[in-house]
Each structure stands twice: as structure tokens, then as C-alpha cells.
Write a protein that holds these residues in place. Structure first.
Motif, PDB file in Angstrom:
ATOM      1  N   TYR A  28      -7.508 -14.774 -21.183  1.00 52.26           N
ATOM      2  CA  TYR A  28      -8.577 -15.517 -21.827  1.00 52.26           C
ATOM      3  C   TYR A  28      -7.988 -16.676 -22.635  1.00 52.26           C
ATOM      4  CZ  TYR A  28     -12.760 -16.329 -24.655  1.00 52.26           C
ATOM      5  OH  TYR A  28     -13.843 -16.889 -25.269  1.00 52.26           O
ATOM      6  N   ARG A 128     -14.803  -9.463 -19.280  1.00 50.85           N
ATOM      7  CA  ARG A 128     -15.310 -10.815 -19.094  1.00 50.85           C
ATOM      8  C   ARG A 128     -15.593 -11.075 -17.622  1.00 50.85           C
ATOM      9  NH1 ARG A 128     -11.280 -11.350 -22.956  1.00 50.85           N
ATOM     10  NH2 ARG A 128     -12.074 -11.879 -25.002  1.00 50.85           N
ATOM     11  N   CYS A 130     -14.953 -14.592 -14.608  1.00 55.08           N
ATOM     12  CA  CYS A 130     -14.630 -16.016 -14.580  1.00 55.08           C
ATOM     13  C   CYS A 130     -15.775 -16.791 -13.943  1.00 55.08           C
ATOM     14  CB  CYS A 130     -13.316 -16.274 -13.855  1.00 55.08           C
ATOM     15  SG  CYS A 130     -13.334 -15.837 -12.132  1.00 55.08           S
TER      16      CYS A 130
END
Length: 163
Positions: A28, A128, A130
Motif C-alpha cells: 500500500y 484492500r 487494486c
């Protein structure tokens, strides 16, 4: 700079692609990183559940929920392909933060998986994911093609389309 016409999104299932992974990984705010075995072992030791691999039935549920969420939010979904350990989505939503799009799709998919599962898993997805911004029709077509067909042709004529 003009606004994007869509987003190519990918996120993995929990624990299937950890920091330090031999395939490389995304840190990140620092981008693509290479193998780091020590970091991968540390990440494994912090896992609170086993790695999540989706069954064919679960993958179908996720794809249906992605379509339903996009329809409800009035987002244009161009393609979705849920695999056993990750998902690709190509979507367009004017004036919507792509993080909100990804978070909503993950949240509603999680809810659907929990409702349908005898498994009492809490963590289905990695933290997360992308997002690649798409600014023209040519790249939109490439993202759709990659999402729908390239996973089954990996290593052959299809080039990699990464976030």
C-alpha cells in the motif's frame, strides 16, 4: 486530465496472496514489491482464519451479488469474473470514488456469502485490492477481455493486464 470512463478492479480472497509472496505483491502506497519470505511468514502468523478459497457455487453467488449491487447503485458493470482466490470487475460509476465502489462490492458479496454458508468465516476478502483507471475505449475493451477470458489463457497469447 479527463475523468476515467471505468475502473478495472481486483481483490483477493483472505490469506491467498500475502505480503512477501513469491509472485510479488503490492505494498500500500509503495507499489509492486518482490519476494520477501520473512515478511510472508510474519503475515501468515498474523492470520486469524485459514486462507479462503471459493467454491464454484460461492463464486456464482459473488458474481450475482456484484451484478445486483451495480444494478441497484446504477453503476455500469462491464464484466465480472470471480475465481477461487480473487475477483476481477470492470465497472463505471460517474462521480463515485472507486474505493467506495470496491468496498460496497466486497461488503455486499460478503453478506451474500455469509447468508449462504454453513462456514462461520468472518474474513472472505483481503484488506484492500487494486484499481486501475480506464480512460479510453481501447483499454476498456482490453480490461473486459482480460476479465472474461484471460484467466483461462494465462501463459498463452493473452498479455497480462494488471492493476
Amino acid at each position: 486530465m479527463k475523468d476515467p470512463i471505468g475502473y478495472f478492479m481486483m481483490w483477493g480472497t483472505y490469506g491467498t496472496w500475502l505480503p512477501g509472496d513469491e509472485r510479488g505483491w503490492v505494498d500500500y502506497r509503495h507499489g509492486w514489491q518482490l519476494l520477501n519470505s520473512v515478511l510472508e511468514i510474519e503475515a501468515q502468523s498474523r492470520m486469524t482464519e485459514t486462507a479462503c478459497f471459493l467454491s464454484v457455487t460461492q463464486r456464482t453467488l459473488v458474481e450475482e451479488q456484484i451484478r445486483e449491487t451495480c444494478d441497484f447503485r446504477e453503476w455500469k458493470m462491464f464484466a465480472v469474473n470471480c475465481r477461487s482466490n480473487h475477483i476481477h470487475v470492470v465497472v463505471s460509476a460517474l462521480h463515485v470514488d472507486p474505493k467506495k465502489i470496491r468496498n460496497d462490492l466486497k461488503a455486499w458479496s460478503t453478506r451474500k456469502l455469509k447468508e449462504a454458508s454453513l462456514d462461520k468465516r468472518d474474513k472472505w476478502w483481503n484488506e484492500r485490492g487494486c484499481t486501475r483507471y480506464i480512460y479510453d475505449e481501447d483499454n476498456l475493451a482490453i480490461a473486459i477481455e482480460y476479465t472474461m477470458k484471460a484467466q483461462d489463457r494465462k501463459g498463452r497469447e493473452q498479455k497480462e493486464f494488471r492493476c
